[in-house]
Write a protein that holds these residues in place. Structure first.
Motif, PDB file in Angstrom:
ATOM      1  N   ALA A  42       0.815  -1.222   0.000  1.00  0.00           N
ATOM      2  CA  ALA A  42       0.000   0.000   0.000  1.00  0.00           C
ATOM      3  C   ALA A  42       0.843   1.265   0.000  1.00  0.00           C
ATOM      4  CB  ALA A  42      -0.942  -0.004   1.205  1.00  0.00           C
ATOM      5  N   SER A  43       2.002   1.224   0.637  1.00  0.00           N
ATOM      6  CA  SER A  43       2.842   2.422   0.703  1.00  0.00           C
ATOM      7  C   SER A  43       4.128   2.269  -0.111  1.00  0.00           C
ATOM      8  CB  SER A  43       3.194   2.747   2.160  1.00  0.00           C
ATOM      9  OG  SER A  43       3.892   1.670   2.769  1.00  0.00           O
ATOM     10  N   GLY A  44       4.158   1.283  -0.991  1.00  0.00           N
ATOM     11  CA  GLY A  44       5.366   1.029  -1.774  1.00  0.00           C
ATOM     12  C   GLY A  44       5.768   2.192  -2.664  1.00  0.00           C
ATOM     13  N   TYR A  45       4.785   2.995  -3.066  1.00  0.00           N
ATOM     14  CA  TYR A  45       5.087   4.140  -3.939  1.00  0.00           C
ATOM     15  C   TYR A  45       6.039   5.126  -3.281  1.00  0.00           C
ATOM     16  CZ  TYR A  45       1.609   6.612  -1.073  1.00  0.00           C
ATOM     17  OH  TYR A  45       0.920   7.178  -0.018  1.00  0.00           O
ATOM     18  N   ARG A  46       6.062   5.156  -1.948  1.00  0.00           N
ATOM     19  CA  ARG A  46       6.942   6.094  -1.247  1.00  0.00           C
ATOM     20  C   ARG A  46       8.412   5.726  -1.451  1.00  0.00           C
ATOM     21  NH1 ARG A  46       3.291   5.891   4.251  1.00  0.00           N
ATOM     22  NH2 ARG A  46       1.644   7.306   3.550  1.00  0.00           N
ATOM     23  N   LYS A  47       8.685   4.439  -1.644  1.00  0.00           N
ATOM     24  CA  LYS A  47      10.062   3.998  -1.855  1.00  0.00           C
ATOM     25  C   LYS A  47      10.439   4.033  -3.334  1.00  0.00           C
ATOM     26  CE  LYS A  47       8.704   0.380   0.429  1.00  0.00           C
ATOM     27  NZ  LYS A  47       8.566  -0.974   1.037  1.00  0.00           N
ATOM     28  N   ILE A  48       9.492   3.687  -4.183  1.00  0.00           N
ATOM     29  CA  ILE A  48       9.786   3.560  -5.612  1.00  0.00           C
ATOM     30  C   ILE A  48       9.597   4.873  -6.359  1.00  0.00           C
ATOM     31  CG2 ILE A  48       9.055   2.369  -7.735  1.00  0.00           C
ATOM     32  CD1 ILE A  48       8.480  -0.084  -6.058  1.00  0.00           C
ATOM     33  N   GLY A  49       8.675   5.705  -5.880  1.00  0.00           N
ATOM     34  CA  GLY A  49       8.447   6.998  -6.527  1.00  0.00           C
ATOM     35  C   GLY A  49       7.472   6.947  -7.683  1.00  0.00           C
ATOM     36  N   SER A  50       6.802   5.810  -7.825  1.00  0.00           N
ATOM     37  CA  SER A  50       5.784   5.690  -8.862  1.00  0.00           C
ATOM     38  C   SER A  50       4.617   4.893  -8.313  1.00  0.00           C
ATOM     39  CB  SER A  50       6.357   5.028 -10.123  1.00  0.00           C
ATOM     40  OG  SER A  50       6.807   3.716  -9.838  1.00  0.00           O
ATOM     41  N   VAL A  51       3.502   4.925  -9.038  1.00  0.00           N
ATOM     42  CA  VAL A  51       2.280   4.284  -8.583  1.00  0.00           C
ATOM     43  C   VAL A  51       1.683   3.471  -9.718  1.00  0.00           C
ATOM     44  CG1 VAL A  51       0.812   6.269  -9.174  1.00  0.00           C
ATOM     45  CG2 VAL A  51       0.071   4.696  -7.385  1.00  0.00           C
ATOM     46  N   TRP A  52       1.064   2.337  -9.369  1.00  0.00           N
ATOM     47  CA  TRP A  52       0.399   1.475 -10.337  1.00  0.00           C
ATOM     48  C   TRP A  52      -1.087   1.775 -10.314  1.00  0.00           C
ATOM     49  CZ3 TRP A  52       0.240  -1.640 -14.344  1.00  0.00           C
ATOM     50  CH2 TRP A  52      -0.770  -2.602 -14.476  1.00  0.00           C
ATOM     51  N   ILE A  53      -1.655   2.083 -11.467  1.00  0.00           N
ATOM     52  CA  ILE A  53      -3.098   2.286 -11.569  1.00  0.00           C
ATOM     53  C   ILE A  53      -3.667   1.245 -12.519  1.00  0.00           C
ATOM     54  CG2 ILE A  53      -2.939   4.744 -11.054  1.00  0.00           C
ATOM     55  CD1 ILE A  53      -3.487   5.290 -14.030  1.00  0.00           C
ATOM     56  N   GLU A  54      -4.855   0.764 -12.190  1.00  0.00           N
ATOM     57  CA  GLU A  54      -5.434  -0.330 -12.960  1.00  0.00           C
ATOM     58  C   GLU A  54      -6.782   0.081 -13.549  1.00  0.00           C
ATOM     59  OE1 GLU A  54      -6.731  -5.018 -12.347  1.00  0.00           O
ATOM     60  OE2 GLU A  54      -5.688  -3.943 -10.736  1.00  0.00           O
ATOM     61  N   GLY A  55      -6.959  -0.202 -14.821  1.00  0.00           N
ATOM     62  CA  GLY A  55      -8.241   0.039 -15.468  1.00  0.00           C
ATOM     63  C   GLY A  55      -8.229   1.275 -16.350  1.00  0.00           C
ATOM     64  N   ASP A  56      -9.052   1.246 -17.396  1.00  0.00           N
ATOM     65  CA  ASP A  56      -9.061   2.357 -18.336  1.00  0.00           C
ATOM     66  C   ASP A  56      -9.678   3.619 -17.737  1.00  0.00           C
ATOM     67  OD1 ASP A  56     -11.525   0.659 -18.644  1.00  0.00           O
ATOM     68  OD2 ASP A  56     -12.122   2.288 -19.964  1.00  0.00           O
ATOM     69  N   HIS A  57     -10.576   3.480 -16.719  1.00  0.00           N
ATOM     70  CA  HIS A  57     -11.179   4.681 -16.125  1.00  0.00           C
ATOM     71  C   HIS A  57     -10.122   5.544 -15.453  1.00  0.00           C
ATOM     72  CE1 HIS A  57     -14.098   7.244 -14.058  1.00  0.00           C
ATOM     73  NE2 HIS A  57     -13.341   7.087 -12.988  1.00  0.00           N
ATOM     74  N   LEU A  58      -9.286   4.932 -14.602  1.00  0.00           N
ATOM     75  CA  LEU A  58      -8.247   5.706 -13.920  1.00  0.00           C
ATOM     76  C   LEU A  58      -7.219   6.246 -14.917  1.00  0.00           C
ATOM     77  CD1 LEU A  58      -7.468   3.752 -10.609  1.00  0.00           C
ATOM     78  CD2 LEU A  58      -8.617   5.956 -10.870  1.00  0.00           C
ATOM     79  N   LEU A  59      -6.903   5.448 -15.916  1.00  0.00           N
ATOM     80  CA  LEU A  59      -5.923   5.896 -16.904  1.00  0.00           C
ATOM     81  C   LEU A  59      -6.454   7.099 -17.676  1.00  0.00           C
ATOM     82  CD1 LEU A  59      -3.319   5.701 -18.451  1.00  0.00           C
ATOM     83  CD2 LEU A  59      -4.277   3.795 -19.764  1.00  0.00           C
ATOM     84  N   ARG A  60      -7.711   7.049 -18.085  1.00  0.00           N
ATOM     85  CA  ARG A  60      -8.290   8.191 -18.799  1.00  0.00           C
ATOM     86  C   ARG A  60      -8.332   9.433 -17.904  1.00  0.00           C
ATOM     87  NH1 ARG A  60     -10.560   6.163 -23.523  1.00  0.00           N
ATOM     88  NH2 ARG A  60     -11.141   3.957 -23.395  1.00  0.00           N
ATOM     89  N   ALA A  61      -8.666   9.235 -16.626  1.00  0.00           N
ATOM     90  CA  ALA A  61      -8.717  10.368 -15.698  1.00  0.00           C
ATOM     91  C   ALA A  61      -7.351  11.021 -15.564  1.00  0.00           C
ATOM     92  CB  ALA A  61      -9.220   9.906 -14.330  1.00  0.00           C
ATOM     93  N   ALA A  62      -6.304  10.203 -15.501  1.00  0.00           N
ATOM     94  CA  ALA A  62      -4.944  10.745 -15.412  1.00  0.00           C
ATOM     95  C   ALA A  62      -4.584  11.523 -16.682  1.00  0.00           C
ATOM     96  CB  ALA A  62      -3.952   9.616 -15.184  1.00  0.00           C
TER      97      ALA A  62
END
Length: 256
Positions: free
Chosen positions: A24-44
């Motif tokens: 859940a907090s892995g993005y703090r170490k890696i500096g990126s985030v995984w998003i799933e699905g076309d809805h979130l991708l379109r929103a971004a």
């Protein structure tokens, strides 16, 4: 766009993304985030975010709309459904996902209408509040340490794309809020001020407290105003996400 067909689960990019989706907090170490699905991708994409990497299933590449989304990144991995399932936190996995590089955490904007999250632990509540904040024109959300990780997969799903239009600052302590120039307002059952009868400051920072303990004394002491939400049905309290939506709506109603 570089298109790679991947069949091994040991592919370095897939290994990195599996870690992101599982922590859940892995993005703090890696500096990126995984998003799933076309809805979130379109929103971004609508908010001007550019994916660093797209992962799409072989079947989805036959869908014109989804394959067009894959072209939004400089690199796309085409994988079998079985490999995509390894990245997914959903019972019915989507067919496309993306890795987004997160910006440097911004400083607090002193003058912005804001929501302060005080140790909210339920990811669904946090995501719902982010969604309400975006809907009612609040552009800054400040999270006190102990709040669910704002960019975690569960919060992202509950936020339904709200993240990409918000200024998100997390890991704060109460004293950090001294940077705010707008008054802080909290809800309380121990006040004579009723939400619909008081003139709310505009802009302000709404403080939403821990699901069980409420707003901490340290934050409550910083609040210029406390208000109650009428509950004629006799319930002891409202869900914090519902309370936040009511308060943000009333702020917007009075502004309008």
């Amino acid at each position: 766009m570089k298109l790679d067909h991947i069949t091994s689960r040991d592919n370095p990019a897939l290994v990195r993304l599996r870690k992101l989706s599982a922590d859940a907090s892995g993005y703090r170490k890696i500096g990126s985030v995984w998003i799933e699905g076309d809805h979130l991708l379109r929103a971004a994409l609508q908010r001007g975010w550019q994916p660093a990497l797209i992962v799409i299933t072989e079947g989805a590449m036959q869908d014109a709309a989804l394959s067009a989304l894959a072209e939004s990144a400089p690199r796309a991995l085409v994988v079998p459904v079985a490999l995509f399932k390894g990245l997914s936190g959903l019972e019915s996995p989507a067919q496309i996902g993306a890795e987004l590089t997160l910006p440097v955490v911004p400083a607090i904007d002193p003058h912005a209408a804001s929501v302060v999250l005080d140790r909210l632990q339920d990811a669904g509540n946090v995501g719902a509040i982010l969604r309400s904040a975006a809907a009612f024109g609040v552009r800054q959300v400040l999270a006190i340490k102990g709040t669910a990780a704002l960019w975690s997969p569960k919060v992202m799903r509950a936020g339904q794309g709200a993240h990409f239009g918000l200024r998100l600052v997390e890991g704060l302590v109460a004293d950090d809020l001294a940077a705010l120039a707008v008054p802080m307002v909290a809800t309380s059952s121990h006040t004579e001020h009723q939400l619909h009868r008081v003139s709310l400051p505009s802009p302000c920072a709404w403080v939403m407290g821990h699901e069980g303990q409420g707003v901490s004394p340290a934050l409550m002491a910083r609040c210029a105003l406390t208000v109650g939400i009428p509950q004629p049905g006799g319930e002891e309290s409202l869900n914090v996400a519902a309370a936040a939506a009511i308060c943000l709506y009333e702020s917007e109603r009075q502004r309008g």
